[in-house]
Write an enzyme that holds these catalytic residues in place. Structure first.
Site, short mmCIF file in Angstrom:
data_model
loop_
_atom_site.label_atom_id
_atom_site.label_comp_id
_atom_site.label_asym_id
_atom_site.label_seq_id
_atom_site.Cartn_x
_atom_site.Cartn_y
_atom_site.Cartn_z
CD GLU A 1 -2.50 1.17 2.75
OE1 GLU A 1 -3.46 1.95 2.88
OE2 GLU A 1 -2.14 0.37 3.65
CG HIS A 2 1.24 3.47 2.98
ND1 HIS A 2 0.62 2.74 3.98
CD2 HIS A 2 0.38 4.44 2.62
CE1 HIS A 2 -0.58 3.26 4.21
NE2 HIS A 2 -0.76 4.29 3.40
#
Length: 424
Positions: A318-319
């Site tokens: 995600e990040h």
């Protein structure tokens, strides 16, 4: 060749936990579908100790809640919403309706039509996620959604004032103090006191995420959300303090949140292990972050930046925070990520709260096929076509033969009728 210096739980262990959540959520959705408002109220009382006369806040209550907040809090929310709104408006400008004449007399086009109604979930619990108000409600409004409603749970029997203020300032048409499975199901299915929506968006815990998964199809969703994921890609120019801070800064989201380091430096990997333990001694949320790191943390040692890209794309996190000499190398070469945070001057917390990009991002390897929440998620790209009589006859002759090729005689009849009417 990549070397794993630390690994987290296996896929099998994670699947066993997910199946328990799935069964619980199914039972709750069935109950809400059968009993409506009664079930919603019973579940709210059971899980949140919350059973007001109405879950919907009226204008007077909202004004009173906003007036109770410090001026600085209102200013900070306004600043964040200005950043998120500015970026969302520029994104909306980039999405254009088109109509082109592909052949003489054949006109094809598409329109980008906003979804009519959207339900936004704003998480509460240990962390009242005020920022989710901007990310979902404000973005939907910029996209042009007519009716945007928001649900957020009470916290310890109290209305989360800052969250309600942010929801109102973002443009919510209806604000409900309601949480969990009961909020998601009520928005999607509808109750005696809530009209259903066409789409559900927003992050939440495992039960909220599973509810969205099970309701998908009945309503649209932004994406299938799992625990927050954070990957740090670093070389010898990075320092262990920043790497550890950026991993633990997201590990506090929950005990199932994965955090990973991919690095070309064995020294940095070893120093990071030590630094994480040091920071966990003083981090106020160490009770959660420690479990997240122990159960789901990983460190991967690679030989080169090229190999780092390969391993990072496999994770599809995600990040992705890049702490290398040339962060743009990963912008140019990575393909699977939710959001990139390039260089030590930025970090995931900026994206989560204020800088302007959306914080609802793909997890569980969904970055292989989708990006995160943005104005485009609230728009339906709908095509249309029109023809002149002469063009209809020309296209019809091709359609006749192609329908015949596939054995679709009813389809062929549609084309033949136009050829007869409009052909010479």
């Amino acid at each position: 060749m990549a070397e794993f210096l630390k690994t987290g739980k296996s896929e099998l262990e994670l699947q066993e936990s997910n199946s328990k959540v799935e069964n619980t959520v199914k039972e709750l959705i069935d109950r809400i579908e059968n009993e409506g408002e009664k079930a919603v109220r019973d579940l709210s009382e059971k899980f949140d100790k919350w059973s007001p006369k109405s879950f919907l806040l009226n204008e007077e209550e909202i004004k009173e809640i906003i007036d109770s907040l410090p001026e600085q809090t209102i200013h900070d929310i306004q600043f964040a919403q200005e950043q998120i709104g500015n970026f969302a408006r520029e994104q909306r400008k980039s999405i254009q309706d088109i109509e082109i004449e592909t052949r003489p007399g054949v006109f094809l086009g598409h329109k980008n039509i906003p979804v009519n109604s959207v339900g936004c979930y704003i998480p509460g619990g240990r962390y009242p996620m005020v920022a989710s108000s901007h990310m979902s409600i404000l973005t939907a409004k910029v996209a042009g959604v007519k009716r945007v409603i928001g649900c957020t749970p009470p916290i310890n029997g109290e209305i989360p004032a800052a969250t309600v203020a942010a929801m109102h300032m973002a443009g919510a048409d209806e604000i409900y103090i309601l949480g969990g499975v009961q909020a998601m199901a009520a928005m999607a299915i509808g109750t005696e006191n809530m009209e259903p929506v066409d789409m559900l968006v927003g992050p939440g815990n495992a039960f909220v995420a599973e509810t969205k998964r099970q309701l998908f199809g009945r309503v649209g969703i932004d994406l299938f959300a799992g625990p927050t994921e954070t990957l740090i890609i670093a070389d010898e120019t990075a320092d262990a303090e920043m790497v550890a801070t950026d991993i633990l800064g997201q590990a506090e989201h929950g005990p199932t949140s994965p955090g990973a380091l991919i690095t070309t430096s064995k020294q940095l990997a070893e120093e990071t292990l030590t630094e994480i333990e040091r920071q966990l001694e003083t981090l106020p949320t160490a009770d959660i972050a420690r479990v997240a790191w122990q159960d789901n943390g990983s460190i991967i040692l690679v030989d080169s930046l090229e190999e780092a890209v390969i391993e990072a794309d496999k994770l599809a996190y995600e990040h992705v925070q890049v702490l290398t000499k040339d962060p743009n190398y990963f912008l140019e070469n990575m393909t699977n990520f939710g959001g990139l945070f390039l260089g030590p001057e930025t970090n995931v917390a900026y994206g989560d709260k204020v800088i302007g990009t959306n914080h609802t991002l793909p997890t569980k390897k969904a970055a292989r096929y989708t990006g995160g929440l943005w104005v485009g998620k609230f728009l339906k790209n709908c095509t249309y076509q029109r023809c002149t009589p002469e063009a209809s006859a020309e296209i019809g002759r091709y359609a006749e033969r192609l329908c015949e090729l596939e054995g679709f005689h009813g389809h062929k009849a549609q084309a033949t009728l136009r050829v007869k009417r409009y052909g010479n």
